[in-house]
Scaffold this motif. Sequence first.
Motif, PDB file in Angstrom:
ATOM      1  N   ALA A 228     -11.773   2.775  -0.224  1.00 40.10           N
ATOM      2  CA  ALA A 228     -10.413   3.098  -0.918  1.00 40.10           C
ATOM      3  C   ALA A 228      -9.527   1.791  -1.436  1.00 40.10           C
ATOM      4  O   ALA A 228      -9.171   1.627  -2.463  1.00 40.10           O
ATOM      5  CB  ALA A 228      -9.443   4.047  -0.323  1.00 40.10           C
ATOM      6  N   PRO A 229      -9.150   1.016  -0.414  1.00 39.08           N
ATOM      7  CA  PRO A 229      -8.472  -0.342  -0.581  1.00 39.08           C
ATOM      8  C   PRO A 229      -9.378  -1.192  -1.444  1.00 39.08           C
ATOM      9  O   PRO A 229      -9.065  -1.840  -2.227  1.00 39.08           O
ATOM     10  CB  PRO A 229      -8.395  -0.939   0.787  1.00 39.08           C
ATOM     11  CG  PRO A 229      -9.271  -0.238   1.700  1.00 39.08           C
ATOM     12  CD  PRO A 229      -9.679   1.096   1.305  1.00 39.08           C
ATOM     13  N   THR A 232      -9.285   0.098  -5.154  1.00 37.88           N
ATOM     14  CA  THR A 232      -8.140  -0.028  -5.636  1.00 37.88           C
ATOM     15  C   THR A 232      -7.644  -1.422  -5.823  1.00 37.88           C
ATOM     16  O   THR A 232      -6.964  -1.659  -6.811  1.00 37.88           O
ATOM     17  CB  THR A 232      -7.012   0.792  -4.718  1.00 37.88           C
ATOM     18  OG1 THR A 232      -7.177   0.348  -3.608  1.00 37.88           O
ATOM     19  CG2 THR A 232      -7.261   2.270  -5.018  1.00 37.88           C
ATOM     20  N   HIS A 233      -7.847  -2.251  -4.803  1.00 35.25           N
ATOM     21  CA  HIS A 233      -7.543  -3.796  -4.949  1.00 35.25           C
ATOM     22  C   HIS A 233      -8.221  -4.664  -5.869  1.00 35.25           C
ATOM     23  O   HIS A 233      -8.036  -5.488  -6.414  1.00 35.25           O
ATOM     24  CB  HIS A 233      -7.207  -4.291  -3.421  1.00 35.25           C
ATOM     25  CG  HIS A 233      -6.148  -3.739  -2.939  1.00 35.25           C
ATOM     26  ND1 HIS A 233      -5.983  -2.317  -2.198  1.00 35.25           N
ATOM     27  CD2 HIS A 233      -4.706  -4.267  -2.721  1.00 35.25           C
ATOM     28  CE1 HIS A 233      -4.843  -2.137  -1.657  1.00 35.25           C
ATOM     29  NE2 HIS A 233      -3.852  -2.976  -1.908  1.00 35.25           N
ATOM     30  N   SER A 238      -7.667   3.657  -9.730  1.00 35.20           N
ATOM     31  CA  SER A 238      -6.217   4.168  -9.309  1.00 35.20           C
ATOM     32  C   SER A 238      -6.660   5.057  -8.020  1.00 35.20           C
ATOM     33  O   SER A 238      -7.810   5.093  -7.660  1.00 35.20           O
ATOM     34  CB  SER A 238      -5.690   5.305 -10.316  1.00 35.20           C
ATOM     35  OG  SER A 238      -6.725   6.344 -10.349  1.00 35.20           O
ATOM     36  N   ASP A 239      -5.656   5.320  -7.224  1.00 38.04           N
ATOM     37  CA  ASP A 239      -5.865   5.867  -5.952  1.00 38.04           C
ATOM     38  C   ASP A 239      -6.607   7.455  -5.901  1.00 38.04           C
ATOM     39  O   ASP A 239      -7.438   7.418  -5.444  1.00 38.04           O
ATOM     40  CB  ASP A 239      -4.606   6.343  -5.215  1.00 38.04           C
ATOM     41  CG  ASP A 239      -3.846   4.931  -4.853  1.00 38.04           C
ATOM     42  OD1 ASP A 239      -4.601   3.881  -4.662  1.00 38.04           O
ATOM     43  OD2 ASP A 239      -2.708   5.133  -4.503  1.00 38.04           O
ATOM     44  N   VAL A 242     -10.662   7.293  -6.397  1.00 41.22           N
ATOM     45  CA  VAL A 242     -11.419   7.265  -5.244  1.00 41.22           C
ATOM     46  C   VAL A 242     -12.142   8.407  -4.766  1.00 41.22           C
ATOM     47  O   VAL A 242     -13.171   8.541  -4.471  1.00 41.22           O
ATOM     48  CB  VAL A 242     -10.504   6.826  -3.862  1.00 41.22           C
ATOM     49  CG1 VAL A 242     -11.306   6.817  -2.621  1.00 41.22           C
ATOM     50  CG2 VAL A 242      -9.984   5.447  -4.219  1.00 41.22           C
ATOM     51  N   THR A 243     -11.459   9.513  -5.003  1.00 47.45           N
ATOM     52  CA  THR A 243     -12.458  10.827  -4.900  1.00 47.45           C
ATOM     53  C   THR A 243     -13.387  10.985  -5.731  1.00 47.45           C
ATOM     54  O   THR A 243     -14.647  11.425  -4.973  1.00 47.45           O
ATOM     55  CB  THR A 243     -11.255  12.003  -5.134  1.00 47.45           C
ATOM     56  OG1 THR A 243      -9.874  11.998  -4.451  1.00 47.45           O
ATOM     57  CG2 THR A 243     -11.871  13.418  -4.953  1.00 47.45           C
TER      58      THR A 243
END
Length: 422
Positions: A228-229, A232-233, A238-239, A242-243
Amino acid sequence: MKGPSTPLALLALTIGAFGIGTTEFVIMGLLPEIAADYGVTIPTAGLLVTGYALGVVVGAPLLTVFGAKVSRKRMLMLLMGLFVLGNLLSALAPTFGLMLTGRVVASLAHGSFFGIGSVVAADLVAPNKKAAAIATMFTGLTVANIVGVPLGTYIGQTVGWRTTFAIVAALGLVGLLGIARLIPAMPRPEGAHVRAELAALRNPQVLLAMAMTVLGFGGVFAAITYIAPMMTHAAGYSDGAVTWLLVLFGVGMFLGNLLGGRYADRALMPLLYVTLGGLALVLALFTVSAHNKVLAAITVLLVGALGFATVPPLQKRVLDQAHGAPTLASAVNIGAFNLGNALAAWLGGLVISAGLGYTAPNWVGALLAASALGLAFLSAALERRDRAADARNSAGARTTTATGTATGTDGAVRSARIPVRH
């Protein structure tokens, strides 16, 4: 033991694996909701993940030893009953402490179910299809990451997380009924004792296979734990994206599991060389590809595929090397997967905390996978050495058998060569 009900029997095991896979991973997407409901912090809610993993490590050998005197079918039914109980407790828990207890109770069944289930699945089919049967059961775990986890997360976020765990408990009940109806009666093998099962764990080849499991699958989770991080980073997703990236990872797991099951029966060790070597290379490249959206998505798919392609051959390797006492070794190897997860997550967190960035865990994963590859070469070399020694001993035994004794006229005993016909 193969019969007309074999596909349905494997389906029953697969359903159980689907439920277990869903409850293991769906918690990661529901932590914010659970934390808010109980009024705890996210790190505290994270104990629900840690507690489950440790429960698997402890429960795998413990319940397998306790169940050594129980038939495998009955033990599978008891384990699914424990799984249902744990998830019901999680769904109804009024306090966080009881929720954590429910998670641990459910996790205790995890390792033993997959360990004993692997033995049962292998016994249901012909010798040349054992790895494929094991892979069929593990398909439930991979499909859980494609369907069960995203759907469970959606239900938990929209209807309530308690509903998710209630549904998982219902899945466990379906698996329990399926095992009761579809798995043939499988009495405990004659001569199966706890002492023999424990002795199998002292086999160097069994230990090497388990070490490969810890390091190889640890390589996967060094990266995926922090996806996840990282996405996104580094990649700029986008958050919400991640799904579907996790779904992509699940698709890779599914494909890798099928390929691993197909080729492990044909060339087990070469398959491990290719998958572990490829995994180490892909994880090393992930430090670069993580900065590009398209390349990052492709790499996530490859990590899932290569990582799970090692599962059927490693599980079959343990079954083969454990000889007449495979149940405990098989269950402990499932615990080894979770031990690898915990180890990799910890090491990945260390390098991030050291300020090396969110892609640094990929280097950790690459080193772990490369170490597993080294152990695979070592295992094969030791096996070749042992075979050569057995061949020399067999040749020596034949020579000794072909040599007799003769008594001379002076009463002395002299060696005499007895001709041997071939």
